[in-house]
Design a protein around this motif. Structure first.
Motif, mmCIF file in Angstrom:
data_model
loop_
_atom_site.group_PDB
_atom_site.id
_atom_site.type_symbol
_atom_site.label_atom_id
_atom_site.label_comp_id
_atom_site.label_asym_id
_atom_site.label_seq_id
_atom_site.Cartn_x
_atom_site.Cartn_y
_atom_site.Cartn_z
ATOM 1 N N PRO A 1 74.511 21.381 -29.374
ATOM 2 C CA PRO A 1 74.683 21.058 -30.764
ATOM 3 C C PRO A 1 73.882 21.485 -31.919
ATOM 4 O O PRO A 1 72.604 21.809 -31.528
ATOM 5 N N PHE B 1 71.178 22.038 -34.608
ATOM 6 C CA PHE B 1 70.113 21.536 -34.897
ATOM 7 C C PHE B 1 69.620 20.405 -33.843
ATOM 8 O O PHE B 1 68.768 19.262 -34.240
ATOM 9 N N CYS B 2 70.010 20.538 -32.715
ATOM 10 C CA CYS B 2 69.361 19.825 -31.665
ATOM 11 C C CYS B 2 68.182 20.331 -30.910
ATOM 12 O O CYS B 2 68.061 21.286 -30.260
ATOM 13 N N ASP B 3 67.008 19.827 -31.647
ATOM 14 C CA ASP B 3 65.706 20.147 -30.971
ATOM 15 C C ASP B 3 65.540 20.227 -29.570
ATOM 16 O O ASP B 3 65.102 21.132 -29.042
ATOM 17 N N PRO B 4 65.700 19.206 -28.968
ATOM 18 C CA PRO B 4 65.433 19.224 -27.325
ATOM 19 C C PRO B 4 66.280 20.311 -26.700
ATOM 20 O O PRO B 4 65.801 20.870 -25.811
ATOM 21 N N LEU C 1 75.397 13.789 -34.721
ATOM 22 C CA LEU C 1 75.605 12.358 -34.066
ATOM 23 C C LEU C 1 75.119 11.125 -34.786
ATOM 24 O O LEU C 1 75.980 10.225 -34.899
ATOM 25 N N PHE D 1 74.189 17.720 -23.884
ATOM 26 C CA PHE D 1 73.989 16.329 -23.103
ATOM 27 C C PHE D 1 73.958 15.126 -24.137
ATOM 28 O O PHE D 1 73.954 13.941 -23.453
ATOM 29 N N CYS D 2 73.876 15.491 -25.502
ATOM 30 C CA CYS D 2 73.598 14.193 -26.367
ATOM 31 C C CYS D 2 74.855 14.277 -27.281
ATOM 32 O O CYS D 2 75.796 13.627 -26.787
ATOM 33 N N GLU D 3 74.865 14.713 -28.457
ATOM 34 C CA GLU D 3 75.931 14.991 -29.307
ATOM 35 C C GLU D 3 77.015 15.771 -28.324
ATOM 36 O O GLU D 3 76.991 16.843 -27.841
ATOM 37 N N CYS E 1 71.240 17.185 -36.852
ATOM 38 C CA CYS E 1 72.421 17.303 -35.850
ATOM 39 C C CYS E 1 73.474 16.257 -36.506
ATOM 40 O O CYS E 1 73.518 15.322 -37.432
ATOM 41 N N THR F 1 65.005 9.820 -27.064
ATOM 42 C CA THR F 1 65.500 11.392 -26.656
ATOM 43 C C THR F 1 64.895 12.304 -27.874
ATOM 44 O O THR F 1 64.457 13.303 -27.329
ATOM 45 N N CYS F 2 64.737 11.827 -29.050
ATOM 46 C CA CYS F 2 64.109 12.723 -30.025
ATOM 47 C C CYS F 2 63.907 11.757 -31.219
ATOM 48 O O CYS F 2 64.094 10.787 -31.247
ATOM 49 N N VAL G 1 65.188 12.144 -33.944
ATOM 50 C CA VAL G 1 66.416 11.689 -34.859
ATOM 51 C C VAL G 1 66.784 10.321 -34.344
ATOM 52 O O VAL G 1 67.165 9.368 -35.116
ATOM 53 N N ILE G 2 66.617 9.992 -33.089
ATOM 54 C CA ILE G 2 67.411 8.733 -32.414
ATOM 55 C C ILE G 2 66.460 7.670 -32.745
ATOM 56 O O ILE G 2 66.555 6.565 -33.168
HETATM 57 S S1 SF4 Z 1 68.979 14.890 -28.695
HETATM 58 FE FE1 SF4 Z 1 69.784 16.535 -30.157
HETATM 59 S S2 SF4 Z 1 72.049 15.891 -30.499
HETATM 60 FE FE2 SF4 Z 1 71.094 13.992 -29.813
HETATM 61 S S3 SF4 Z 1 70.228 13.022 -31.690
HETATM 62 FE FE3 SF4 Z 1 68.468 14.238 -30.872
HETATM 63 S S4 SF4 Z 1 68.647 16.335 -32.070
HETATM 64 FE FE4 SF4 Z 1 70.704 15.036 -32.265
#
Ligand code: SF4
Length: 388
Positions: free
Chosen positions: A333, A335-338, A80, A245-247, A78, A104-105, A107-108
């Motif tokens: 978003p 590619f937002c896995d969740p 963000l 909810f995120c990006e 994603c 959250t995932c 990525v974070i």
């Molecule tokens: S929750 Fe979704 S938008 Fe946020 S960082 Fe993770 S994959 Fe990216």
């Protein structure tokens, strides 16, 4: 009191200010620490009680060209984290004394590691949140996380945490939550009075303003839109927007949906303001435990929180009923896995409930809205023409 135009200009200025001037001014005025946080939720009450300004870092929208951020992430991730890294590297976030990265995932999680390497002098904490909701297991774990954050802030010069200060901060955020909830309720009843493009700017203002100032802004806005006689209902379809909810989507996308004939009557934007449902109850001697219990028992249902598979999607169906939405737009978003891994189960639940839906994806820097406008407009028209 400011006029509605002045208030909205102020909110939009805050939203577009990628140098975080309001945070710099607050620091110059108070000498306090400012600590950033990524979506979706951090216990801002704890920071506030120690004199620390919590600052929501929600990406850079469509206002920033990504030059170095892309080098940190592969293409199928994603947007963000790219813009967050870019903001860090271009100095925009140098007003922050630290960052909290809620779990959250992946990525974070990876971003928190990159932050440690890129900004070794800054405080960084990966806020691991429990997926077990019993006070003895998940609660004890989460409390330990909060105590660690509190101790680290004290070590960096924040006020030590006291029971009285935390109780007072919880009361301020309870008031703020009630004001946000009040606006969501007003929008459900009279969506023409509270356009989502405006409500969204107010939510974003709350990411950078001290809670006291944000609550005053929400109060003023509520009074102004309640009093206005210039806003009239239009024949728009009531939709629930789900997955952002995120990006965050660009403001232009939200306005496009409204112009395409949709009244957004519920959404997932800037969820830190509504993550805890209702008040954190804080009458006892242990407000830190009150925060923990609120997280365990009053958190909203979200793809980043464990929900039994049999219950997935039920909350969405309930929200459709409560908000009087006539359809659901899955707006997540890319590619937002969740969000995207949960979507099939959510779709199945609302199909069982006979609710119309449509779906598209965005990135925070999406710049072309014509296709989305046509899709949303067709969806709104089909609801108006053919829904029972
Ligand atoms: S929750 Fe979704 S938008 Fe946020 S960082 Fe993770 S994959 Fe990216």
């Amino acid at each position: 009191m400011r006029s509605l135009d002045e208030l909205l200009h102020r909110a939009e200025d805050l939203y577009r200010d990628l140098r975080f001037s309001a945070v710099r001014e607050w620091k110059a005025r108070t000498g306090g620490l400012a600590v950033g946080y990524l979506p979706v939720y951090v216990p801002r009450e704890l920071l506030h009680a120690q004199g620390v300004l919590p600052v929501g870092v929600m990406g850079a929208g469509d206002d920033l060209e990504i030059i170095r951020g892309d080098a940190f992430y592969q293409s199928y991730i994603c947007h963000l984290p790219r813009s967050t890294i870019e903001l860090g590297l271009n100095g925009a976030l140098d007003c922050l004394d630290g960052m909290l990265f809620p779990a959250t995932c992946d990525v974070i999680r990876n971003l928190s590691g990159m932050w440690m390497m890129q900004f070794p002098g800054k405080y960084v904490h990966y806020l691991d949140v429990p997926q077990d909701f019993s006070p003895e297991v998940g609660g004890a774990f989460y409390r330990h996380e909060l105590e660690q954050i509190s101790e680290a802030l004290t070590a960096r010069g924040a006020r030590p945490l006291t029971t009285a200060a935390l109780r007072a901060s919880i009361a301020l955020y309870n008031d703020n939550r009630a004001l946000v909830e009040g606006l969501y309720t007003l929008r459900m009843a009279e969506p023409w009075r509270v356009p989502t493009g405006e409500l969204y700017l107010l939510l974003r203002a709350g990411a950078v303003l001290p809670v006291e100032e944000h609550s005053a802004m929400l109060r003023d806005y509520t009074a102004l839109v309640t009093a206005t006689t210039e806003r009239r209902p239009m024949d728009q379809a009531r939709v629930l927007l789900c997955g952002s909810f995120c990006e965050q989507p660009p403001l232009g996308l939200i306005k496009t949906l409204e112009r395409a004939g949709c009244y957004i009557v519920d959404d997932d934007f800037v969820q830190v303001h509504r993550w805890i449902r209702g008040h954190v109850r804080s009458n006892g001697d242990d407000p830190l435990q009150d925060l923990v219990l609120a997280y365990l028992h009053q958190g909203i249902q979200s793809p980043i929180r464990y929900i039994d598979e049999a219950k997935k999607g039920q909350d969405l169906v309930d929200r459709v009923e409560t908000s009087g939405a006539e359809g659901v737009i899955f707006c997540a978003p890319s590619f937002c896995d969740p969000a995207l891994l949960d979507q099939p189960m959510a779709v199945a639940a609302i199909e069982r409930a006979g609710v119309p839906w449509t779906a598209f994806k965005y990135s925070e820097n999406t710049g072309q809205f014509q296709v989305i406008r046509e899709q949303a407009g067709t969806f709104a028209d089909s609801i108006k023409l053919w829904s029972e």
